[in-house]
Motif scaffolding. Structure first.
Motif, PDB file in Angstrom:
ATOM      1  N   LEU A   1      -1.934  -4.459  -1.576  1.00  0.00           N
ATOM      2  CA  LEU A   1      -1.220  -3.931  -2.482  1.00  0.00           C
ATOM      3  C   LEU A   1       0.189  -4.105  -2.565  1.00  0.00           C
ATOM      4  N   ASP A   2       0.694  -4.504  -3.592  1.00  0.00           N
ATOM      5  CA  ASP A   2       2.015  -5.210  -3.948  1.00  0.00           C
ATOM      6  C   ASP A   2       2.855  -3.772  -3.989  1.00  0.00           C
ATOM      7  N   GLU A   3       3.906  -3.867  -3.334  1.00  0.00           N
ATOM      8  CA  GLU A   3       4.920  -2.906  -3.136  1.00  0.00           C
ATOM      9  C   GLU A   3       5.765  -2.527  -4.395  1.00  0.00           C
ATOM     10  N   ASN A   4       6.167  -3.757  -5.069  1.00  0.00           N
ATOM     11  CA  ASN A   4       7.110  -3.510  -6.305  1.00  0.00           C
ATOM     12  C   ASN A   4       6.321  -3.865  -7.466  1.00  0.00           C
ATOM     13  N   MET A   5       5.800  -2.826  -8.240  1.00  0.00           N
ATOM     14  CA  MET A   5       5.083  -2.822  -9.523  1.00  0.00           C
ATOM     15  C   MET A   5       5.866  -1.904 -10.444  1.00  0.00           C
TER      16      MET A   5
ATOM     17  N   GLU B   1       3.684   5.046  -4.088  1.00  0.00           N
ATOM     18  CA  GLU B   1       2.872   5.983  -4.856  1.00  0.00           C
ATOM     19  C   GLU B   1       1.498   5.667  -5.028  1.00  0.00           C
ATOM     20  N   THR B   2       1.285   4.481  -5.114  1.00  0.00           N
ATOM     21  CA  THR B   2      -0.143   4.095  -5.359  1.00  0.00           C
ATOM     22  C   THR B   2      -0.876   4.201  -3.692  1.00  0.00           C
ATOM     23  N   LEU B   3      -0.303   3.743  -2.801  1.00  0.00           N
ATOM     24  CA  LEU B   3      -0.713   4.109  -1.471  1.00  0.00           C
ATOM     25  C   LEU B   3      -0.646   5.398  -1.235  1.00  0.00           C
ATOM     26  N   ASN B   4      -0.034   6.415  -1.586  1.00  0.00           N
ATOM     27  CA  ASN B   4      -0.007   7.732  -1.216  1.00  0.00           C
ATOM     28  C   ASN B   4      -1.480   8.237  -2.118  1.00  0.00           C
ATOM     29  N   GLU B   5      -1.802   7.885  -3.378  1.00  0.00           N
ATOM     30  CA  GLU B   5      -2.903   8.302  -4.013  1.00  0.00           C
ATOM     31  C   GLU B   5      -4.081   7.682  -3.340  1.00  0.00           C
TER      32      GLU B   5
ATOM     33  N   VAL C   1      -3.277  -2.798   2.934  1.00  0.00           N
ATOM     34  CA  VAL C   1      -2.127  -3.893   3.612  1.00  0.00           C
ATOM     35  C   VAL C   1      -1.283  -4.110   2.447  1.00  0.00           C
ATOM     36  N   MET C   2       0.060  -3.426   2.721  1.00  0.00           N
ATOM     37  CA  MET C   2       1.242  -3.793   1.814  1.00  0.00           C
ATOM     38  C   MET C   2       1.823  -5.070   1.998  1.00  0.00           C
ATOM     39  N   ILE C   3       2.009  -5.595   0.749  1.00  0.00           N
ATOM     40  CA  ILE C   3       2.800  -6.923   0.350  1.00  0.00           C
ATOM     41  C   ILE C   3       3.859  -6.706  -0.441  1.00  0.00           C
ATOM     42  N   THR C   4       4.966  -7.257   0.145  1.00  0.00           N
ATOM     43  CA  THR C   4       6.234  -6.755  -0.475  1.00  0.00           C
ATOM     44  C   THR C   4       7.399  -7.916  -0.469  1.00  0.00           C
ATOM     45  N   LYS C   5       8.386  -7.979  -1.425  1.00  0.00           N
ATOM     46  CA  LYS C   5       9.414  -9.040  -1.251  1.00  0.00           C
ATOM     47  C   LYS C   5      10.558  -8.418  -0.447  1.00  0.00           C
ATOM     48  N   SER C   6      10.630  -7.056  -0.414  1.00  0.00           N
ATOM     49  CA  SER C   6      11.624  -6.277   0.132  1.00  0.00           C
ATOM     50  C   SER C   6      11.469  -6.152   1.633  1.00  0.00           C
TER      51      SER C   6
ATOM     52  N   GLU D   1      13.419  -3.877   3.112  1.00  0.00           N
ATOM     53  CA  GLU D   1      14.274  -2.766   3.512  1.00  0.00           C
ATOM     54  C   GLU D   1      13.548  -1.816   4.523  1.00  0.00           C
ATOM     55  N   GLU D   2      14.394  -1.139   5.350  1.00  0.00           N
ATOM     56  CA  GLU D   2      13.633  -0.341   6.496  1.00  0.00           C
ATOM     57  C   GLU D   2      12.999   0.678   5.861  1.00  0.00           C
ATOM     58  N   TYR D   3      13.349   1.453   4.784  1.00  0.00           N
ATOM     59  CA  TYR D   3      13.095   2.779   4.556  1.00  0.00           C
ATOM     60  C   TYR D   3      11.478   2.323   3.810  1.00  0.00           C
ATOM     61  N   ILE D   4      11.291   1.537   3.204  1.00  0.00           N
ATOM     62  CA  ILE D   4       9.946   1.067   2.715  1.00  0.00           C
ATOM     63  C   ILE D   4       8.847   0.855   3.754  1.00  0.00           C
ATOM     64  N   MET D   5       9.550   0.267   4.595  1.00  0.00           N
ATOM     65  CA  MET D   5       8.486  -0.255   5.854  1.00  0.00           C
ATOM     66  C   MET D   5       8.268   1.144   6.515  1.00  0.00           C
ATOM     67  N   GLU D   6       9.206   1.855   6.879  1.00  0.00           N
ATOM     68  CA  GLU D   6       8.913   3.214   7.574  1.00  0.00           C
ATOM     69  C   GLU D   6       8.076   4.104   6.497  1.00  0.00           C
TER      70      GLU D   6
END
Length: 515
Positions: free
Chosen positions: A51-55, A62-66, A77-82, A84-89
């Motif tokens: 799952l891409d994080e930035n869409m 939001e997709t992950l929550n659903e 598995v989350m895949i992201t360019k970011s 940032e700590e809050y996204i990881m958390e």
């Protein structure tokens, strides 16, 4: 075939990755958005989601929550360019299976798949392979072990592999380990028979034992600078301790872990009284006749631990230390102490004796439902873990960490699952315990027992002038010839203590400081 759902608004750029996975026999379904992914998941089943994080539209989070609301056990598995700590958390808080930073290469994806989907198989195969190698070493050690330190090390190895192997689906490996444990107990019985009495002689190299534990191990940890919580969990085996150790590690960091030896008989009235008095049973009987009761005496055998502790503190010159003793024998008293725990922070030493595991072992003998729940050592460990997670004791440990206590965890003796009966005959004065007997004119099978003709050699009291002791070895339990079959059926596969086994005699002593 493993089915993968890959969700990314730039999915076309990932064509090389998808081709790589398809060559490895993975089936990949692709989506360009979170909302499309939710629709696809409603109609199809998948083994894992990338799952891409930035869409645009529904974000990755939001997709992950659903996804988690619909299919909580589906690994994502989350895949992201970011970075940032809050996204990881947020992602970790939603129980993602893995977190990858773009740009990802195909081997990273493959590793994540192996880690999440083949994890159990790979761990099982590696654990089996490692134990097969270790099996030969343990077998060699068994033929040469000749000191109490070596026995502690060997027993800890057996426990380690027992806990490792319980999570794999290879009954054959577990049976091999069981046979090694049985052989180890046979050899340990011979070692104790040869060496135990010598441990009480002056200038002999002896392990820390019940009666020396307080002076040698606990007193050096007590100070007026930091309050100490000493928890003695009755009847706790080393393997039971190991399965709930990770929970304690959430709140405390371990300073020391030692094993010590319970005295014989490995029974509460002997071993725990020895810890608190700092004396062997014959000395307790001689010096404190008002506190000590023999097996055949009426009344409770452990009613004076606080008095024994008080006398030992005075004998060791520790009268300047403030301390309290608490015994927990039911949920109500446990909850009450947990509720009032803050009031203990001004003590230099707080002693808590917790009796649940002992009650659990007795319940297994008497209640069919507990026999089902604790049908073997693995189940017995699991039941102990479940109790600990939900107990007032854990609440106390959490509060002790917040209040800056040093924590000492230990026990008085362990217990063993008894499998095989050994016939014994005694008179009416013979004690009733299934793993040891004391009395006159005992008739028994000599190969099954450690025999103490003269109790004084083992610093044990005599009920009368001609009393002797016998201790069951390995997984044996004593049965009388009268009504033999009923007796054997009733007690077989129950947890007993009092005899000679690794499980009963080698027990943990652990010191922690708060995180």
């Amino acid at each position: 075939m493993i089915k993968i759902l890959w969700v990314d608004d730039e999915i076309d750029l990932l064509k090389p990755h998808i081709l790589f996975l398809e060559k490895k026999n993975y089936h990949v379904t692709t989506c360009n958005s979170g909302s499309e992914a939710i629709d696809v998941l409603d109609e199809n089943s998948f083994d894992i989601v990338f799952l891409d994080e930035n869409m645009p539209g529904l974000t990755g989070l939001e997709t992950l929550n659903e996804i988690k609301e619909k299919k909580d056990n589906l690994p994502v598995v989350m895949i992201t360019k970011s970075e940032e700590e809050y996204i990881m958390e947020e992602a970790i808080g939603n129980k993602i299976a893995d977190y990858l930073i773009k740009p990802v290469n195909p081997n990273q994806i493959l590793l994540s798949l192996k880690k999440n989907l083949d994890h159990s198989r790979l761990v099982s195969e590696k654990t089996t392979s490692n134990y097969q190698q270790e099996f030969r070493k343990i077998a060699m050690d068994l033929s040469m072990v000749n000191s109490y330190e070596e026995w502690v090390s060997l027993y800890q190895k057996l426990i380690y592999w027992e806990i490792q192997l319980e999570d794999i689906e290879d009954a054959g490996m577990f049976e091999i380990l069981e046979s090694q444990k049985n052989e180890a107990n046979i050899q340990f019985g011979k070692f104790i028979e040869k060496n135990y009495a010598n441990w009480f002689k002056p200038h002999t190299d002896a392990p820390i034992m019940s009666h020396t534990l307080f002076k040698e191990k606990i007193v050096p940890e007590i100070s007026k600078e930091q309050p100490t919580l000493l928890v003695v969990i009755d009847n706790l085996r080393y393997d039971q301790w190991k399965v709930f150790e990770p929970i304690v590690n959430n709140y405390f960091k371990k300073d020391k872990e030692d094993a010590f030896f319970s005295i014989l008989p490995t029974a509460t009235q002997y071993a725990r009284n020895a810890i608190f008095s700092g004396l062997m049973p014959s000395d307790m009987e001689k010096l404190f006749p008002e506190y000590w009761k023999n097996d055949t005496d009426d009344g409770g055998k452990n009613l004076h631990e606080a008095d024994f502790l008080n006398s030992q503190m005075k004998r060791l010159g520790l009268t300047d230390l403030s301390y309290e003793y608490h015994k927990i024998t039911n949920l109500k008293t446990g909850k009450k102490l947990a509720e009032n725990f803050k009031s203990l922070k001004n003590n230099d030493l707080t002693v808590v004796v917790y009796n649940f595991v002992d009650m659990l072992s007795h319940s297994k003998t008497e209640m069919e439902v507990v026999k089902e729940l604790a049908s073997n050592d693995k189940a017995y460990r699991s039941l102990t873990l479940s109790w600990f997670k939900n107990s007032p004791l854990l609440e106390m440990i959490q509060q002790a960490q917040q209040l800056g206590f040093k924590l000492i965890l230990t026990t008085d003796h362990g217990t063993i699952n008894v499998k095989n009966p050994s016939k014994v005959i005694g008179d009416r004065e013979t004690s009733l315990n299934l793993r040891y007997k004391t009395g006159r004119s005992l008739t028994y099978d000599s190969k099954d027992v450690l025999f103490a003709k003269d109790p004084k050699e083992l610093h044990l009291p005599s009920i009368n002038m001609s009393s002797s002791y016998i201790f069951a070895k390995s997984d044996l339990f004593f049965a009388y010839p009268n009504n033999y079959n009923h007796y054997v059926s009733y007690y077989r596969n129950t947890y007993q203590h009092g005899g000679v086994s690794l499980e009963e005699m080698i027990i943990p002593f652990v010191v922690y400081n708060p995180k």
